[in-house]
Design a protein around this motif. Structure first.
Motif, PDB file in Angstrom:
ATOM      1  N   GLY A 262       0.811  -1.201   0.000  1.00 60.24           N
ATOM      2  CA  GLY A 262       0.000   0.000   0.000  1.00 60.24           C
ATOM      3  C   GLY A 262       0.845   1.251   0.000  1.00 60.24           C
ATOM      4  N   THR A 263       0.183   2.387  -0.178  1.00 62.64           N
ATOM      5  CA  THR A 263       0.857   3.684  -0.125  1.00 62.64           C
ATOM      6  C   THR A 263       0.044   4.618   0.769  1.00 62.64           C
ATOM      7  OG1 THR A 263      -0.307   4.549  -2.074  1.00 62.64           O
ATOM      8  CG2 THR A 263       1.783   3.396  -2.460  1.00 62.64           C
ATOM      9  N   ALA A 264       0.712   5.668   1.245  1.00 64.77           N
ATOM     10  CA  ALA A 264       0.042   6.666   2.079  1.00 64.77           C
ATOM     11  C   ALA A 264       0.565   8.037   1.711  1.00 64.77           C
ATOM     12  CB  ALA A 264       0.265   6.383   3.564  1.00 64.77           C
ATOM     13  N   VAL A 265      -0.312   9.051   1.817  1.00 63.58           N
ATOM     14  CA  VAL A 265       0.018  10.384   1.329  1.00 63.58           C
ATOM     15  C   VAL A 265       0.514  11.329   2.417  1.00 63.58           C
ATOM     16  CG1 VAL A 265      -1.620  10.151  -0.560  1.00 63.58           C
ATOM     17  CG2 VAL A 265      -2.355  11.231   1.581  1.00 63.58           C
ATOM     18  N   ASP A 266       0.379  10.943   3.693  1.00 62.46           N
ATOM     19  CA  ASP A 266       0.884  11.754   4.794  1.00 62.46           C
ATOM     20  C   ASP A 266       0.919  10.901   6.047  1.00 62.46           C
ATOM     21  OD1 ASP A 266      -1.730  11.726   5.927  1.00 62.46           O
ATOM     22  OD2 ASP A 266      -2.257  13.575   4.882  1.00 62.46           O
ATOM     23  N   GLY A 267       1.281  11.515   7.183  1.00 58.49           N
ATOM     24  CA  GLY A 267       1.436  10.751   8.398  1.00 58.49           C
ATOM     25  C   GLY A 267       0.162  10.119   8.917  1.00 58.49           C
ATOM     26  N   LEU A 268      -0.945  10.864   8.861  1.00 56.90           N
ATOM     27  CA  LEU A 268      -2.208  10.306   9.329  1.00 56.90           C
ATOM     28  C   LEU A 268      -2.646   9.130   8.470  1.00 56.90           C
ATOM     29  CD1 LEU A 268      -4.305  13.485  10.271  1.00 56.90           C
ATOM     30  CD2 LEU A 268      -3.021  11.937  11.781  1.00 56.90           C
ATOM     31  N   ASP A 269      -2.460   9.264   7.177  1.00 56.57           N
ATOM     32  CA  ASP A 269      -2.774   8.170   6.256  1.00 56.57           C
ATOM     33  C   ASP A 269      -1.866   6.977   6.549  1.00 56.57           C
ATOM     34  OD1 ASP A 269      -3.993   6.806   4.190  1.00 56.57           O
ATOM     35  OD2 ASP A 269      -2.871   7.829   2.596  1.00 56.57           O
ATOM     36  N   ALA A 270      -0.612   7.247   6.871  1.00 53.51           N
ATOM     37  CA  ALA A 270       0.331   6.179   7.189  1.00 53.51           C
ATOM     38  C   ALA A 270      -0.096   5.413   8.430  1.00 53.51           C
ATOM     39  CB  ALA A 270       1.733   6.762   7.391  1.00 53.51           C
ATOM     40  N   ILE A 271      -0.526   6.134   9.462  1.00 52.98           N
ATOM     41  CA  ILE A 271      -0.967   5.483  10.708  1.00 52.98           C
ATOM     42  C   ILE A 271      -2.163   4.576  10.440  1.00 52.98           C
ATOM     43  CG2 ILE A 271      -1.978   5.917  12.980  1.00 52.98           C
ATOM     44  CD1 ILE A 271      -0.359   8.640  12.897  1.00 52.98           C
ATOM     45  N   ALA A 272      -3.140   5.089   9.692  1.00 51.32           N
ATOM     46  CA  ALA A 272      -4.328   4.293   9.383  1.00 51.32           C
ATOM     47  C   ALA A 272      -3.976   3.096   8.501  1.00 51.32           C
ATOM     48  CB  ALA A 272      -5.370   5.177   8.687  1.00 51.32           C
ATOM     49  N   SER A 273      -3.105   3.318   7.514  1.00 51.29           N
ATOM     50  CA  SER A 273      -2.731   2.238   6.593  1.00 51.29           C
ATOM     51  C   SER A 273      -1.926   1.160   7.305  1.00 51.29           C
ATOM     52  CB  SER A 273      -1.930   2.812   5.423  1.00 51.29           C
ATOM     53  OG  SER A 273      -2.717   3.694   4.650  1.00 51.29           O
ATOM     54  N   ALA A 274      -1.034   1.566   8.206  1.00 48.16           N
ATOM     55  CA  ALA A 274      -0.243   0.596   8.962  1.00 48.16           C
ATOM     56  C   ALA A 274      -1.152  -0.249   9.839  1.00 48.16           C
ATOM     57  CB  ALA A 274       0.807   1.312   9.803  1.00 48.16           C
ATOM     58  N   ASP A 275      -2.150   0.381  10.440  1.00 47.77           N
ATOM     59  CA  ASP A 275      -3.094  -0.348  11.290  1.00 47.77           C
ATOM     60  C   ASP A 275      -3.908  -1.349  10.475  1.00 47.77           C
ATOM     61  OD1 ASP A 275      -4.271  -0.665  13.950  1.00 47.77           O
ATOM     62  OD2 ASP A 275      -6.081   0.136  13.030  1.00 47.77           O
ATOM     63  N   ARG A 276      -4.267  -0.956   9.262  1.00 46.23           N
ATOM     64  CA  ARG A 276      -5.102  -1.811   8.419  1.00 46.23           C
ATOM     65  C   ARG A 276      -4.298  -2.908   7.716  1.00 46.23           C
ATOM     66  NH1 ARG A 276      -6.324   1.758   5.260  1.00 46.23           N
ATOM     67  NH2 ARG A 276      -5.261   1.186   3.335  1.00 46.23           N
ATOM     68  N   LEU A 277      -3.106  -2.561   7.215  1.00 41.81           N
ATOM     69  CA  LEU A 277      -2.344  -3.475   6.360  1.00 41.81           C
ATOM     70  C   LEU A 277      -1.303  -4.295   7.106  1.00 41.81           C
ATOM     71  CD1 LEU A 277      -1.771  -0.972   3.407  1.00 41.81           C
ATOM     72  CD2 LEU A 277      -3.418  -2.867   3.476  1.00 41.81           C
ATOM     73  N   ARG A 278      -0.861  -3.811   8.270  1.00 39.79           N
ATOM     74  CA  ARG A 278       0.168  -4.472   9.078  1.00 39.79           C
ATOM     75  C   ARG A 278       1.398  -4.854   8.238  1.00 39.79           C
ATOM     76  NH1 ARG A 278      -2.264  -6.146  13.936  1.00 39.79           N
ATOM     77  NH2 ARG A 278      -4.011  -4.702  14.253  1.00 39.79           N
ATOM     78  N   PRO A 279       2.063  -3.877   7.623  1.00 38.48           N
ATOM     79  CA  PRO A 279       3.259  -4.180   6.827  1.00 38.48           C
ATOM     80  C   PRO A 279       4.409  -4.602   7.734  1.00 38.48           C
ATOM     81  CG  PRO A 279       3.058  -1.828   7.136  1.00 38.48           C
ATOM     82  CD  PRO A 279       1.804  -2.432   7.721  1.00 38.48           C
ATOM     83  N   ASP A 280       5.419  -5.211   7.137  1.00 43.42           N
ATOM     84  CA  ASP A 280       6.645  -5.516   7.884  1.00 43.42           C
ATOM     85  C   ASP A 280       7.485  -4.259   8.049  1.00 43.42           C
ATOM     86  OD1 ASP A 280       6.176  -8.402   7.941  1.00 43.42           O
ATOM     87  OD2 ASP A 280       6.638  -8.356   5.799  1.00 43.42           O
TER      88      ASP A 280
END
Length: 217
Positions: free
Chosen positions: A33-51
């Motif tokens: 996945g990708t994220a456009v800023d820090g808030l998007d990153a936090i939500a995406s990390a929570d949803r996608l659980r990347p390594d």
């Protein structure tokens, strides 16, 4: 071998798309996945659980260090690799304090970025050599003289020597050769240093060395 799952975070679309395309060509890395800023990153990390999260630093709404701290608070197993430019020193310090484990410059090659991601995913820390030099220079300029180290972190003479070599950016093999000891002995000293200083990795040992006067001039 299981692919390393990566989340790419950058507020500039051309950079974000370029990194996604670049990483997509590498074996053993899966951009989830990708994220456009820090808030998007936090939500995406929570949803996608990347390594691994490949994190930009200066972004709107929520910057990289803040996003790093918040992601690791909820998901300490995720590793953060920071993307930095040559004018990002203050951001780099903040990201280091927030728990980032790897630092690469935005002009790094595909091989260098791949190495950073796989190294950090394996549980190690990695500083791009140019980033490490800038950190060392900045700490050397900015740390007040005469700061006393915590009593609990009293080091032996040999541990202090090993710490000085680490602060100089030397590898375990280089330290072993310079001190005429085995690589296993160096690893043992580093284990003791991490425990005594409360550091998580080599990057934090470098910071400790400059803060408490163990770095060589």
């Amino acid at each position: 071998m299981t692919a390393v799952r990566v989340l790419v975070v950058d507020d500039q679309r051309v950079v974000r798309d370029g990194l996604t395309m670049l990483l997509g060509l590498l074996d053993g890395i899966d951009v989830v996945g990708t994220a456009v800023d820090g808030l998007d990153a936090i939500a995406s990390a929570d949803r996608l659980r990347p390594d691994v999260v490949l994190m930009d630093l200066s972004m709107p709404r929520c910057d990289g260090p803040t996003a790093t701290r918040r992601i690791l608070a909820d998901h300490p197993e995720i590793r953060i690799v920071v993307l930095t430019t040559y004018s990002d020193d203050e951001w780099v310090f903040a990201a280091l304090n927030a728990g980032a484990r790897g630092f690469v410059t935005k002009d790094a090659s595909a091989a260098e970025i791949e190495h950073a991601i796989t190294t950090v995913a394996a549980g190690e820390a990695l500083l791009d050599p140019s980033v490490q030099r800038r950190l060392l220079d900045a700490y050397a300029r900015g740390i007040p003289a005469g700061v006393a180290a915590p009593d609990a972190a009293a080091l032996t003479a040999r541990e202090a020597e090993v710490l000085a070599h680490i602060a100089a950016g030397e590898s375990n093999a280089e330290i072993a050769a310079g001190l005429t000891v085995s690589a296993a002995t160096v690893k043992t000293h580093i284990t003791h240093l991490l425990a005594k200083t409360g550091s998580r990795d080599r990057a934090q040992l470098v910071r400790y060395a400059y803060r408490y006067g163990h770095a060589r001039p």
